[in-house]
Design a protein around this motif. Sequence first.
Motif: not given
Length: 604
Positions: A312-318
């Motif tokens: 699972g990957v999470i980021s505050a940047s599209g």
Amino acid sequence: MTKYDWASLEALMQPRGIAVVGASPDAGKYPGKVIKNLGKSGFPGKIYPINPKYDEIFGYRTYKSVRDLPGPADVALLLIGAKNILGMLDDLIAIGTRTAIIYASGMAEASEAGVELQEQIAAKARAGGIRLLGPNTLGAINRDNGTWLSGAAVLGRETLIEGPLSMVTQSGGIMGSFLDRAMAHGIGFSKAIATGNEADINVADCVGYFAQDEATKAIAVFAESIRDIPKFTAACRLAADNGKPIVLMKTGRSERGKRVTQGHTAALIGNDDAYEALFADLGVIRVESLDDLFLIPNGIINLPRPKGKRVGVISASGGLAGLSADICDRVGITMATFSDATDAEVKELQTGYGSCFNPLDITGQVVTSETWWQVRHMHELLLKDPNVDVVVSGQAAGQYAEQTGIDLVEMAKAADKPLIPFWTGRDVNAGGLRRLRDANLPVFEQADAAFRAVKASVDYAAFLRERDTAESGKAVDTNFARGAVTMDAFPLTKTDVVVSLAEVEIVTLSLTPDDQVGPFLTFADADGSRRHGLIPWNSRQADMLAKRFVGENDSRRDVVRELIAKLAEIAITANLPTKAVLAFGRNGEPLRADFAQGNASDDA
């Protein structure tokens, strides 16, 4: 099974006394650098400079001959010309020296005369019970006890960072570069050995030594060739027994690379596909980047072992989310499907922005002092999601970098699954980066490096889970008919369906004999990817190899597994190069299999 004396390297890495033959008071010359480094290291044993021209060098009493030494010299550093080494060995044998390092070049890598001299030196040392490191080596370093037997420039650093990573390389220059770059990333080391021409001590010896060394938790290898395959295999298996990952970079893939390598250390390169098969079967992680040699093992040993392969990957940047998706597809990472509970809670938090797709883009709108808690909370949702085995966090944190670092460290320490950050900023984000490194949380400055580490970690964990059952299973049937293979040897379900070429997938499976590694298989998939493995000796190994070739849930797996077993029978009974070409329908149904012997080419 052959038993190897891995502990024979103790005299090299844990000596009581060191004879420095050819020591020099000139710190600008290599012999001077070596003894200067020893003086700096805090080595607790005795240091004996040998040079008839001097009474004292750098404060150490200097001796005319090794025969004059008042105590044992377990290791001798031979900082003398190649032509003087044979005579010096007589003296070393007489005083009971157990190991000698030959730094000089100009032997097997240089000329036929050099080959002959190197063989003479090796024979005399072997007869006298002396193990040799080199020739053409930069030496060895035990950072833990101050045994710095090298003039490498990296030893001039103000601080050598301590760590559980040990390294062996056939290239001295690579040793210094590796250690310097690793420490620049905040990653320390325990031991490093440059084997050079390997007249005696080779890569396999060092891997075996590190595998049973308590201070070593992971092993990095830079190899131009593997000279002793059985010993290397035994060493890698011992490392796996002890849960120590081996990350390896090997040169000689291209024809030009092979020529350069042979001229460097007189190495015999071998078939690169055969090496790929060997490494895959031993769980050795092969990399293409020098930085991956330390980044990947550092990640594996400092994080919980993945229980599965779903990421699972999470980021505050599209932008980082899109980049992550592309890289995951390229390196073959299995993306997790979030649970219904995670999906519902994320949607509630992200009303009007972001997405609940994997990679999860939480957007910059939550990066404020009022909503910062959401960033941490969405990380925690993925960490507790039963459908996710590894969490990757892509950060471009800006003004909240330090708080991000604090939160990531706290969450990683509390989690039972890996949390791996990649950190895209530099000076602006330095506070957060420092927090991560101070806590020994593996962090990557490039997204592709992070995901290569994730793939390696997942694959290594799967290898450890499966290896215990690999020896079980029904043995391959050696009564399979010798000679040419026909369609009757591998029946497929008959079909009268007419399909277009657009609906057909063509794959090949090739058996290739190899004198160094042994017979191996190459699977060329319809997408152009290639995977390798040594021939299996039982049904369980055949099943594991099929899973490696096509995946656990691929509809082609049963057919490929059966064909693997057939080719293994040929390898055992006839060992002839054999190629199978298989045609599958759009749903994975087998349509046709054709065979040819005498040509192992896998071009479809």
